[in-house]
Each structure stands twice: as structure tokens, then as C-alpha cells.
Enzyme design. Structure first.
Site, PDB file in Angstrom:
ATOM      1  N   CYS A  83     -48.357 -22.153  63.987  1.00 31.29           N
ATOM      2  CA  CYS A  83     -48.325 -22.750  62.667  1.00 31.29           C
ATOM      3  C   CYS A  83     -48.369 -24.261  62.825  1.00 31.29           C
ATOM      4  O   CYS A  83     -48.296 -24.781  63.925  1.00 31.29           O
ATOM      5  CB  CYS A  83     -47.036 -22.360  61.959  1.00 31.29           C
ATOM      6  SG  CYS A  83     -46.692 -20.612  62.114  1.00 31.29           S
ATOM      7  N   ARG A 101     -54.465 -24.906  62.421  1.00 28.29           N
ATOM      8  CA  ARG A 101     -53.458 -24.184  63.198  1.00 28.29           C
ATOM      9  C   ARG A 101     -53.018 -22.901  62.517  1.00 28.29           C
ATOM     10  O   ARG A 101     -52.255 -22.124  63.080  1.00 28.29           O
ATOM     11  CB  ARG A 101     -52.220 -25.081  63.423  1.00 28.29           C
ATOM     12  CG  ARG A 101     -52.538 -26.360  64.144  1.00 28.29           C
ATOM     13  CD  ARG A 101     -51.298 -27.230  64.245  1.00 28.29           C
ATOM     14  NE  ARG A 101     -50.331 -26.670  65.160  1.00 28.29           N
ATOM     15  CZ  ARG A 101     -50.256 -26.956  66.439  1.00 28.29           C
ATOM     16  NH1 ARG A 101     -51.113 -27.805  66.952  1.00 28.29           N
ATOM     17  NH2 ARG A 101     -49.359 -26.407  67.196  1.00 28.29           N
ATOM     18  N   TRP A 150     -49.567 -19.328  60.320  1.00 32.11           N
ATOM     19  CA  TRP A 150     -50.380 -18.262  60.887  1.00 32.11           C
ATOM     20  C   TRP A 150     -49.379 -17.165  61.214  1.00 32.11           C
ATOM     21  O   TRP A 150     -48.544 -17.322  62.099  1.00 32.11           O
ATOM     22  CB  TRP A 150     -51.108 -18.752  62.140  1.00 32.11           C
ATOM     23  CG  TRP A 150     -52.111 -17.764  62.660  1.00 32.11           C
ATOM     24  CD1 TRP A 150     -53.428 -17.684  62.309  1.00 32.11           C
ATOM     25  CD2 TRP A 150     -51.889 -16.746  63.637  1.00 32.11           C
ATOM     26  NE1 TRP A 150     -54.030 -16.663  62.988  1.00 32.11           N
ATOM     27  CE2 TRP A 150     -53.124 -16.074  63.814  1.00 32.11           C
ATOM     28  CE3 TRP A 150     -50.782 -16.319  64.370  1.00 32.11           C
ATOM     29  CZ2 TRP A 150     -53.268 -14.998  64.694  1.00 32.11           C
ATOM     30  CZ3 TRP A 150     -50.925 -15.254  65.246  1.00 32.11           C
ATOM     31  CH2 TRP A 150     -52.168 -14.614  65.403  1.00 32.11           C
ATOM     32  N   ASN A 165     -42.257 -23.845  63.862  1.00 26.90           N
ATOM     33  CA  ASN A 165     -43.440 -23.376  64.567  1.00 26.90           C
ATOM     34  C   ASN A 165     -42.957 -22.818  65.888  1.00 26.90           C
ATOM     35  O   ASN A 165     -42.253 -23.502  66.625  1.00 26.90           O
ATOM     36  CB  ASN A 165     -44.414 -24.549  64.772  1.00 26.90           C
ATOM     37  CG  ASN A 165     -45.534 -24.202  65.729  1.00 26.90           C
ATOM     38  OD1 ASN A 165     -45.965 -23.054  65.807  1.00 26.90           O
ATOM     39  ND2 ASN A 165     -46.002 -25.202  66.469  1.00 26.90           N
ATOM     40  N   GLY A 166     -43.316 -21.558  66.186  1.00 30.00           N
ATOM     41  CA  GLY A 166     -42.877 -20.944  67.431  1.00 30.00           C
ATOM     42  C   GLY A 166     -42.399 -19.539  67.145  1.00 30.00           C
ATOM     43  O   GLY A 166     -42.646 -18.991  66.070  1.00 30.00           O
ATOM     44  N   GLU A 210     -70.200 -17.216  75.817  1.00 26.23           N
ATOM     45  CA  GLU A 210     -69.736 -18.181  74.826  1.00 26.23           C
ATOM     46  C   GLU A 210     -70.591 -18.099  73.563  1.00 26.23           C
ATOM     47  O   GLU A 210     -70.074 -18.167  72.444  1.00 26.23           O
ATOM     48  CB  GLU A 210     -69.771 -19.589  75.437  1.00 26.23           C
ATOM     49  CG  GLU A 210     -69.494 -20.726  74.476  1.00 26.23           C
ATOM     50  CD  GLU A 210     -68.098 -20.712  73.882  1.00 26.23           C
ATOM     51  OE1 GLU A 210     -67.236 -19.951  74.363  1.00 26.23           O
ATOM     52  OE2 GLU A 210     -67.879 -21.449  72.903  1.00 26.23           O
ATOM     53  N   LYS A 217     -69.024 -17.300  69.881  1.00 24.93           N
ATOM     54  CA  LYS A 217     -69.259 -18.131  68.698  1.00 24.93           C
ATOM     55  C   LYS A 217     -69.806 -17.262  67.569  1.00 24.93           C
ATOM     56  O   LYS A 217     -69.380 -17.367  66.423  1.00 24.93           O
ATOM     57  CB  LYS A 217     -70.255 -19.252  69.007  1.00 24.93           C
ATOM     58  CG  LYS A 217     -69.703 -20.390  69.814  1.00 24.93           C
ATOM     59  CD  LYS A 217     -68.940 -21.378  68.997  1.00 24.93           C
ATOM     60  CE  LYS A 217     -67.532 -21.622  69.400  1.00 24.93           C
ATOM     61  NZ  LYS A 217     -66.830 -21.219  70.469  1.00 24.93           N
ATOM     62  N   GLU A 239     -66.997 -14.984  66.164  1.00 23.92           N
ATOM     63  CA  GLU A 239     -65.852 -15.556  65.467  1.00 23.92           C
ATOM     64  C   GLU A 239     -66.211 -16.186  64.137  1.00 23.92           C
ATOM     65  O   GLU A 239     -65.382 -16.202  63.236  1.00 23.92           O
ATOM     66  CB  GLU A 239     -65.039 -16.515  66.355  1.00 23.92           C
ATOM     67  CG  GLU A 239     -65.730 -17.759  66.808  1.00 23.92           C
ATOM     68  CD  GLU A 239     -64.843 -18.607  67.732  1.00 23.92           C
ATOM     69  OE1 GLU A 239     -63.624 -18.417  67.721  1.00 23.92           O
ATOM     70  OE2 GLU A 239     -65.381 -19.449  68.459  1.00 23.92           O
ATOM     71  N   HIS A 246     -76.906  -1.212  83.083  1.00 25.38           N
ATOM     72  CA  HIS A 246     -75.804  -0.320  83.475  1.00 25.38           C
ATOM     73  C   HIS A 246     -75.021   0.110  82.252  1.00 25.38           C
ATOM     74  O   HIS A 246     -73.800   0.015  82.224  1.00 25.38           O
ATOM     75  CB  HIS A 246     -74.888  -1.018  84.475  1.00 25.38           C
ATOM     76  CG  HIS A 246     -75.565  -1.336  85.763  1.00 25.38           C
ATOM     77  ND1 HIS A 246     -75.588  -0.474  86.834  1.00 25.38           N
ATOM     78  CD2 HIS A 246     -76.282  -2.415  86.132  1.00 25.38           C
ATOM     79  CE1 HIS A 246     -76.282  -1.026  87.826  1.00 25.38           C
ATOM     80  NE2 HIS A 246     -76.710  -2.199  87.416  1.00 25.38           N
ATOM     81  N   LYS A 293     -56.709 -22.154  65.486  1.00 27.35           N
ATOM     82  CA  LYS A 293     -57.381 -22.893  66.536  1.00 27.35           C
ATOM     83  C   LYS A 293     -56.693 -22.800  67.883  1.00 27.35           C
ATOM     84  O   LYS A 293     -57.289 -22.460  68.882  1.00 27.35           O
ATOM     85  CB  LYS A 293     -57.543 -24.343  66.138  1.00 27.35           C
ATOM     86  CG  LYS A 293     -58.341 -25.115  67.158  1.00 27.35           C
ATOM     87  CD  LYS A 293     -58.998 -26.310  66.575  1.00 27.35           C
ATOM     88  CE  LYS A 293     -59.922 -26.943  67.593  1.00 27.35           C
ATOM     89  NZ  LYS A 293     -61.078 -26.110  67.886  1.00 27.35           N
TER      90      LYS A 293
END
Lengths: 383, 580
Positions: free
Chosen positions: B2, B27, B71, B97-98, B453, B457, B460, B476, B575
Site C-alpha cells: 500500500c 502502489r 492494495w 503499509n505492511g 518480457e 507486458k 499484464e 516440445h 507496482k
């Protein structure tokens, strides 16, 4: 009072220099042309500024974000014309406003002359009126605007700077502002013609050299970076942060040099030269009357005169630009011009290349010991 | 994960807090809330995003206040679970936050003692614990509460009848901004940039007492301590979107500059020494940083002949490999919990440690022996773009250092090639991807992690299912999924893998999968066999890795825009992942 700056057009007559940026963002004395326009507005106390962007808009927006003044952005999706660009800004317009091209130099005094007028156009005299809208004036009132005529009846041209009231939008029937002006005249509106104090356009790439030397006259000397004690400086010289000027270099201003450049030892930079950021000038190189953009490397023992180099050109040792007058074909016209070289972005030249009155496109590669003349297309390999 | 902000000073607190929360939204953006103390503690909290206009309804008085953007970890996002949380009487408000690991036990004890809980969050226990200890001295009450908490926290606390904020951190980030007769507190420095450039990075275990007039005292273990004020060189312009449609697009376009700045910043002498002496390198990273670490492996092993191992942070902690040699932690935020935990284990095993991060003063910089700070500037878009290329700039410099500067020239001109691909028109490829349900990304060598990557992208931000494979692995198994509706994005540039890559592409074409190929400009042979050809400049291999990555970012971005996704705030994501 509001102002709308039109910066959406590419400026295709300035190709190859407009590959990654529109004309308004081309650097002159190391500042994009649009900066001079914004500055002139701010000096007149006009702070409510809308910039219409389009071609390569990301580049323009990134630059505007860095300025101190808060500037609004309007996007013209397709570059159809100046009136269409103005319509893109319509939502932001609530008051009388000025319209200015973002890619012509204008001074603050000229804006002071027109800002008090409602419905006026700023005019100037130009030796080649055929490149512009020619304005026929009687008693200070515009009679007629003739766009880019073959045979111009007068040397008075429109600078593209207008003062309008918000009802101008009802006259924007076509995609060009001069048509709207004609429509206003036809409906009996009086459009005043106001002479500009100082205005300069760069229509063709070599015109940038004139604009560059004009703007260099206004620079303030300032030295950042590391300058060796043996360097000889005369006149107004600006050197950016992180730039190193090696021993025995001679710089005669007006000259501006950007940041993080590596110059010398033993180079000579003569008046009317602008050098961008991250430029490397190797020893024993001579540069005069030139506009060198960012990330250019010029090898040792080169002689660069009357040249415009786009960003990222890498020129090996013993490169020469040789100013001579000759006929150059641009678009559908042939013109006689004298300049050394105009190189697009990313041009690479091997040692001992001579550019003589040459316009080389983006990413042109030149092999050893060639003399390159005339117009070279983008991506060409000259072997 | 958060974000928290606090303000005490001469302004009205509410607008400062709301503006700060907007900056911290990356965040977390499930819900938000504010509390101020004027004549009494007032709380406003709301489910949803702060930018959705809800914030306008908050009219709290007072020039002391705290705020939070959430979050969700404990309890689903709704109005009740949104912070700030208050005690039974509503006289104390807390943002946190935590994660409080022992909250269930604490909550049971508190309920036995008669406390009434309103939310399902772990945070609410802090408010009730402080209530138990509160007797007109807020600092003492917080000090008495903190030892009872197990887990990670950055907390800000206000209470009625005292104009003060008590701030404390342990294993969650918290910085103070020192202004002119005003103090700011925030999870990171982005909300502070508008007001001050002077910041104090609090240490784990610090408790700060913030009072009006810009006064602050920092305590550690009950003793007042001095923490240095550091100047930050980021500017507020970097956190503004300007005329760009999204932060992500702005950040994509900033890559030439951030790459160049990171190259120019160079590596400091002690880190150099460390890199030179390493006979083996282990990288720990998560998400996008993991992909940059993999690119490093593919570059460093053949070019510098050094063994490189790459570990996912979250796996490393539980399945620790035998460690030897230099350990490098790669984290944009410097707060990624898993990466930090892994780094601590490496330190415990006496390995030299190096952090590559974008955040000056972040947790990872204190844990690691040395820091290599990348110069990406603030990255607000949740999908990493400029921090990805800046990480590559840092890692490529390590390759270059081990190769005695062999790539100086390639790296110092790479920003031009990055700028060049930004001009690329890719609308055909975007149209193809936007109508697909699945997209495969394939490449070989360093382009394998580049493909991973690219797929990440795409996933997400566009929510299209995408996978990145080593081109040879496709046969395979995944080959069974190829149809004419599954576009394949293939990176095929000159080099030892060109021939085999080209024949892979032909095999995919034979299964009628549409192929979008990234190849060097002028490769007409490749352009002929694929459906859509996207040219990248014919430059050094290292630079091609960058340019191909940037094209894939643009592909994901424009595809997401075509599908009208919320590019800057993709669903369920935040993020920096600061919980394990």
C-alpha cells in the site's frame, strides 16, 4: 488573452531533418524553435497557452512538460491543415486569442503589436513571397490573401500569426486558416494587417543556418563543464554541463555548446555555430557557421563549414563540407542556394568524405574518399 | 504494497494528502482513505480509486493528517477495510503499509478485553493496541505498542487533542520530507517532490515524532538519533503525465534518456572492484527484473565467460541454492520483499552483494554492500518499461566492464537506436494481436528472456494470454496450440541463431499461425516469409536486445489501448510487491 501555438505539422520541406521531430522542435541555438515563440508570449504576459501537436507528438509533449510554464496540449490526429489544427484546440478557447505557428521565430515586440487587436494578421516583407500567403493590403486592412502564388503582386506575406475572437470557429469551413480569413473578408469583417517587428521562418534546411546565426546573437555567455586553461575564447560562448573542452581549443562566439560533449584538444570553433548535447569533435577539427545536433561525432582533421547535421551522424576523420552555390531540387522547385551540407539523422561517412552542396537523407552511408553532391535519398549507400 | 502519506504543517492537509495519494496510486488502488486531526479526528474512506473523483467528497479540516491507498492483503477491498483504522473511541487513527503476522492472536486477545473490531484487516489491531496504552502521550503509546507487533510495518498515527504525527517503520519503506515549517511522510519520495527536495530515509526500527512548525525528532531504541537529510535530484515534471495518454507511454518515450543517463552515471569504484573480482555471479529478482537478469545471463556467459545463475526471489528463500561469488539483487523499487529476503540470506552466507535499483535510499540499498543506482527517474506506470531498459543499461555495463570496455561504443550510442524504434509504425501487428486470445512470443539466446518480457507486458496490460518461449522449445508441446488464430511474435536477427530461427518461423507458418517478426531493417528474405515484419536498426547485438524489447513494449501498449484497458492501473496489480 489566450494563445494557440500550432506545432502539429511536420514541415516536410525541411526533410530529412524532420524524421524524428516536427519542425517546431528543430533546435536553433540549442533550443527548439517553439521555445522562442513561447518565450515571446510569456514576455507579453500571455500565460494561457495551448499547443496543438500531431506529427511526432511525443517528442513535443515531452519537451513542453519540462518547461516552467504550464502549457495545455491539444492533439490533431491527422495533419489536414492549419484550420483543422485550430479546431483541435477549440474546446480550450474561451476568450480572444492569438494563433501562432510554433515553427517560426517571432519576437515579443511583434506580439505586443497584435495582441491588442481583434481580428488581425501579422505581416512581414519577404524576398521570396511565393513560399507564403501573400497579403494585399489597403489602408491597413487586408483585401485579399493569395496562397503561395507563382507571381506575387507584392512582397508582403502573412506570418501565420493572427488575432481572433472566438467566433472565428464559425468561419473555419475548410482546412486552412487563410480560407477562413477570406470568408471573413467576404462577409464584411475588417481584418487589420499589422507589420511584424522581427519574424523569421526557415522554409528549407539551409535557412536554419540563417535562423541559427540570428538566434545566436541573443545568447548569454555561460560556462559550465570543464574548460582547459589554455582554451582561447572570444565573444559570447555558452558551454553546457559535463562538457569537456580540451587544451588549445579556440572558440570565437557567438557559439553555443550543449552538455556532455567532448571537444578537442586543438579544435577550432568559429562564429555562428551551435553544437548539441553529447557531441564529439576530435582534435584538429574546424567548425564554422554550422548547426550540429545531438550525438554527432566528427573525426579529427575535419573542416565543417555551413553545415546542418542531424542527430547521431558519425563522420570519420578528414570530413569536409564544402560550401558552393548550385541548383538544388526541392519538391517541385529548383533553387540556387549556397551551403555546405545538410545531413539527416544517423548519416555515417568513412574517412576523407567531402560533402559539397549536398543534402544527404537519414541513415545514408558514405564509403571512403567520396565526394558527395546534390540530393541523396534516405538509406542510400554511397560506395 | 500500500502507499501511505502524512502531512503536518501550515497548509490544509486534505488536498496535500489527496495529491500525495494520487502519486502513490501505483502502489495499490483498491481503496483509499484520509484522516485529519483538527478539533477532533475526522476520517473519510472509500472503496475504489482516488482518481475516480471520490476524493472530491472528502472535506476534512485540520492541517495535520494521514492518508492511505490500499492494495488488499487482509480482507477484501471495501469501505470498511479501507484505511485509516481507528480505535473503539474513534480518537486514534492509523494508516499502515505492511503485514502484521501475529494479528490473529493479537485480535483475539483484544476482543477478549472488550475491543470491538469493525474491519477484517491486520491494521486495526494497531489502533486498538495504541488505544490501550494511550494516556495523552501518543509517542509513548506507539512505543509501547510496536514491540508487540511481528511482521513488517510503516505506520503513521494521529490522535485527538494532540497536533502531532507519530511515524514508525520496520521492514516497510517510509521517508520524511523536510519542507519550510512543514513535514511530509510517505512510502516513497514521489509525493514529496512537489514540495521539497530534502528527504530523510528512516531506518528499520526508527520512530519519528512530527510536530507543527516543521519540527521532528527521530528515535531509535528509545534514544534520539540524527538521520542525514539527503537531496533528491528527481524533478516533479517526471511524475506528471503532461499531454501523454498514459504514464506508460510517457515512460516508454523516456527510455532513450533514462538509458543514456544510466550509462553515463557509470559504476562506482568499489562496485567495480567487486564485479572484477567475482568468479561467479548470482542474480535474484522478481517479475520484469527477473527477465533483465536472464538477459544478463545470456550476454555475460558467452561474452565474459563467467558463470551466471539467475534465481526468482520468492523461490530462493525457501530453496536456497549453494551460494558462492557475487550476488546481485535487481529491483526497481528496492522494496521487493522476496528479493530483499534473498539478499539477506546471501549476506548471511558472506557473499559480496550488489543492489541494482532505481530508488535512492530504498531498503535494498541498505541491505546490499554496494548499490548501482539506475537513472530511470520515477516510474509511475505499473508495467515496468523505462526501469527495464535502465536495468539492462546497468547490467550491460557490468558485461562491458568484464570485457574491458569492448562495448563502450555500442552502449554510448544505444539511446539513438532506442529513439529510432520509437518511430516505428506497428499498427498492423497491434490489430492482429488485439483480436487474438492467445499470443506466443519466441526468441533464441538473449531474445528468449526478451520474449518472456514481451509476453509479460502483453498479459499484464492487455489481459491477453501470452507466453514467451525459447523458439526451440515450442515444438516440445506448445506447438499443439498453434492455429491460425494464435499470432506468434518472433525475434529473428542476424547471428548464429538466424538460420534455425528462420526455419522455426517456416514451421509455424506451415501450421498457419500468423507470424509477426522483428528483424533487422533490410532483411527482405525474412520479410517475405512472415505476415508482418517489424524492422529494428541493424546495430550491435546488445543494442538489438534493447530495441526489440522496446518494440514489444509498444506492441503491448497499443494492443491494450486498442482493447481500452486501463494501461496504467491493470487489474489486481500493484507496482512494487512489498509483501512475500
Amino acid at each position: 488573452m489566450q494563445a494557440v501555438i500550432l506545432a502539429a505539422g511536420e514541415g516536410s520541406r525541411l526533410r530529412p531533418l524532420t524524421r524524428s521531430k516536427p519542425k517546431a522542435m528543430l533546435p536553433v541555438a540549442n533550443r527548439p524553435i517553439i521555445d522562442y515563440v513561447i518565450e515571446a508570449l510569456l514576455e507579453n504576459g500571455i500565460r494561457d497557452i495551448v499547443v496543438v501537436v500531431g506529427y511526432r507528438k511525443e517528442d513535443v509533449i515531452r519537451h513542453l512538460n519540462k518547461l516552467d510554464a504550464p502549457i495545455q496540449v491539444a492533439v490533431q490526429e491527422r495533419q489536414l491543415g492549419t484550420a483543422d489544427a485550430l479546431r483541435a484546440a477549440q474546446a480550450e478557447i474561451t476568450d480572444d486569442f492569438l494563433v501562432l505557428p510554433g515553427d517560426n521565430y517571432i519576437n515579443a515586440e511583434s506580439i505586443a503589436r497584435i495582441k491588442e487587436e481583434r481580428n488581425a494578421v501579422l505581416v512581414a516583407e519577404h524576398p521570396n513571397p511565393s513560399n507564403f500567403g501573400v497579403v494585399v493590403i489597403r489602408n491597413g486592412i487586408v483585401r485579399e490573401i493569395i496562397e503561395k502564388p507563382e507571381d506575387a503582386p507584392t512582397f508582403t506575406v502573412s506570418t501565420g500569426i493572427y488575432s481572433f475572437t472566438p467566433d472565428v470557429f464559425s468561419y473555419l469551413q475548410t482546412n486552412e486558416i487563410p480560407d477562413a480569413l477570406s470568408a471573413m473578408i467576404a462577409s464584411g469583417r475588417r481584418i487589420r494587417a499589422i507589420p511584424a517587428d522581427d519574424w523569421q521562418d526557415a522554409v528549407y534546411p539551409w535557412d536554419l543556418l540563417k535562423l541559427n546565426s540570428r538566434m545566436l546573437r541573443g545568447i548569454k555567455p555561460e560556462i559550465a563543464g570543464t574548460v582547459d586553461a589554455s582554451v582561447i575564447r572570444r565573444g559570447a560562448v555558452r558551454i553546457g554541463a559535463g562538457t569537456t573542452i580540451g587544451p588549445n581549443t579556440v572558440i570565437y562566439g557567438p557559439v553555443t555548446i550543449g552538455s556532455n560533449c567532448n571537444i578537442g584538444p586543438n579544435t577550432v570553433i568559429m562564429p555562428d555555430t551551435s553544437i548539441g548535447d553529447r557531441v564529439v569533435l576530435e582534435p584538429f577539427t574546424y567548425v564554422a557557421d554550422s548547426l550540429i545536433m545531438n550525438d554527432v561525432t566528427i573525426g579529427s582533421h575535419s573542416r565543417i563549414v555551413s553545415a546542418v547535421f542531424g542527430q547521431g551522424c558519425i563522420l570519420a576523420d578528414h570530413t569536409t563540407t564544402y560550401p558552393s552555390a548550385s541548383f538544388i531540387e526541392v519538391g517541385d522547385r529548383v533553387q540556387k542556394e549556397e551551403f555546405g551540407a545538410v545531413l539527416g539523422e544517423g548519416v555515417r561517412a568513412a574517412p576523407f568524405t567531402t560533402f559539397k552542396n549536398c543534402i544527404a537523407g537519414n541513415n545514408v552511408t558514405v564509403g571512403e574518399q567520396k565526394t558527395v553532391v546534390g540530393v541523396i535519398e534516405d538509406g542510400t549507400r554511397v560506395m | 504494497m500500500c502507499g501511505i502519506v502524512g502531512y503536518i504543517g501550515r497548509r490544509e492537509a486534505t488536498p496535500v494528502l489527496i495529491q500525495g495519494l494520487k502519486r502513490l496510486e501505483y502502489r495499490g488502488y483498491d481503496s483509499f482513505g484520509l484522516a485529519t486531526v483538527g478539533s477532533a479526528v475526522e476520517v473519510y474512506k472509500k472503496n475504489g480509486r482516488i482518481s475516480d473523483g471520490e476524493a472530491g467528497a472528502a472535506h476534512l479540516t485540520g492541517s495535520t493528517g494521514i492518508g492511505h491507498t490500499r492494495w488488499a492483503t487482509h480482507g477484501e477491498p471495501n469501505d470498511l477495510n479501507a484505511h485509516p483504522h481507528t480505535d473503539c473511541s474513534g480518537r486514534i487513527a492509523v494508516v499502515h503499509n505492511g503485514v502484521i503476522e501475529n494479528y490473529a492472536e493479537l485480535k483475539r486477545q483484544l476482543e477478549e478485553r472488550g475491543h470491538a473490531f469493525r474491519s477484517e484487516t491486520d491494521t486495526e489491531v494497531i489502533a486498538h493496541l495504541i488505544e490501550e496504552h494511550y494516556d495523552s502521550d501518543l509517542l509513548a503509546a506507539v512505543n509501547a505498542t510496536l514491540p508487540l507487533l511481528r511482521g513488517s510495518y510503516a505506520v503513521l498515527v494521529i490522535a485527538e487533542d494532540t497536533q502531532q504525527i507519530v511515524a514508525a517503520r520496520d521492514a516497510s519503506p517510509l521517508v520524511l520530507g523536510v519542507g519550510d515549517a512543514e513535514i511530509f511522510a510517505a512510502s516513497d519520495m514521489t509525493p514529496l517532490l512537489e514540495y521539497t527536495e530534502r528527504v530523510i530515509f528512516l531506518e528499520d526500527g526508527d520512530v519519528a515524532d512530527l510536530t507543527p512548525g516543521g519540527h521532528y525528532t527521530i528515535y531509535h531504541d528509545g534514544q534520539a538519533v540524527e538521520r542525514p537529510i539527503e537531496l533528491i535530484n528527481w524533478c516533479v515534471e517526471d511524475t506528471r503525465k503532461g499531454g501523454f495518454a498514459h504514464y506508460m507511454l510517457k515512460e516508454i518515450y523516456e527510455q532513450p534518456q533514462s538509458f543514456y543517463e544510466t550509462i553515463r552515471a557509470g559504476i562506482d569504484d568499489r562496485a567495480r572492484q567487486m564485479i572484477r573480482e567475482a568468479d561467479e555471479i548470482t542474480l535474484v529478482a522478481c517479475g520484469t527484473s527477473y527477465h533483465t537478469a536472464l538477459v544478463f545471463k545470456y550476454l555475460a556467459e558467452p561474452l565474459c565467460g563467467i558463470p551466471v545463475r539467475v534465481e526468482v526471489g520468492s523461490e530462493f528463500k525457501y530453496f536456497t541454492p549453494p551460494l558462492h561469488g557475487l550476488v546481485i539483487a535487481v529491483s526497481q523499487s528496492g522494496e521487493t520483499a522476496d528479493t530483499i529476503a534473498a539478499l539477506k540470506m546471501a549476506k548471511a552466507r558472506n557473499c559480496p552483494t550488489l543492489a541494482i535499483t532505481n530508488m535512492q535510499g530504498s531498503t535494498v540499498t541498505r541491505v546490499a554492500d554496494e548499490t548501482f543506482l539506475m537513472r530511470a527517474g520515477p516510474e509511475i506506470g505499473v508495467a515496468a518499461t523505462k526501469s527495464y531498459t535502465a536495468q539492462l543499461a546497468a547490467l550491460m555495463q557490468i558485461v562491458n566492464l568484464r570485457c574491458e570496455g569492448a562495448y563502450d561504443d555500442a552502449l554510448s550510442h544505444a539511446h539513438l537506436a532506442i529513439g529510432d524504434v520509437l518511430l516505428q509504425d506497428i499498427h498492423e501487428a497491434v490489430a492482429l494481436c488485439a483480436k487474438a486470445e492467445h499470443v506466443f512470443f519466441v526468441g533464441r539466446g538473449a531474445f528468449y528472456p526478451v520474449s518472456m518480457e514481451g509476453a509479460l507486458k502483453m498479459k499484464e496490460i492487455s489481459y491477453i494470454h501470452a507466453e514467451g518461449y525459447a523458439a526451440g522449445e515450442l515444438k516440445h508441446g506448445p506447438f499443439a496450440l498453434l492455429t491460425e488464430e494464435t499470432p506468434v511474435v518472433a525475434v529473428c536477427t542476424p547471428g548464429p541463431t538466424y538460420g534455425v530461427m528462420a526455419s522455426n518461423i517456416k514451421e509455424m507458418k506451415a501450421r498457419r499461425a500468423p507470424v509477426i517478426a522483428l528483424g533487422v531493417a533490410g532483411d527482405t528474405e525474412l520479410a517475405e516469409i512472415v505476415d508482418i515484419f517489424i524492422p529494428i536498426p541493424n546495430t550491435h547485438h546488445l543494442v538489438q536486445v534493447l530495441t526489440a524489447s522496446v518494440v514489444l513494449q509498444l506492441l503491448a501498449y497499443h494492443t491494450a489501448c486498442a482493447l481500452q484497458r486501463d494501461v496504467d492501473k491493470p487489474r489486481n496489480l500493484a507496482k512494487s510487491v512489498t509483501v512475500e
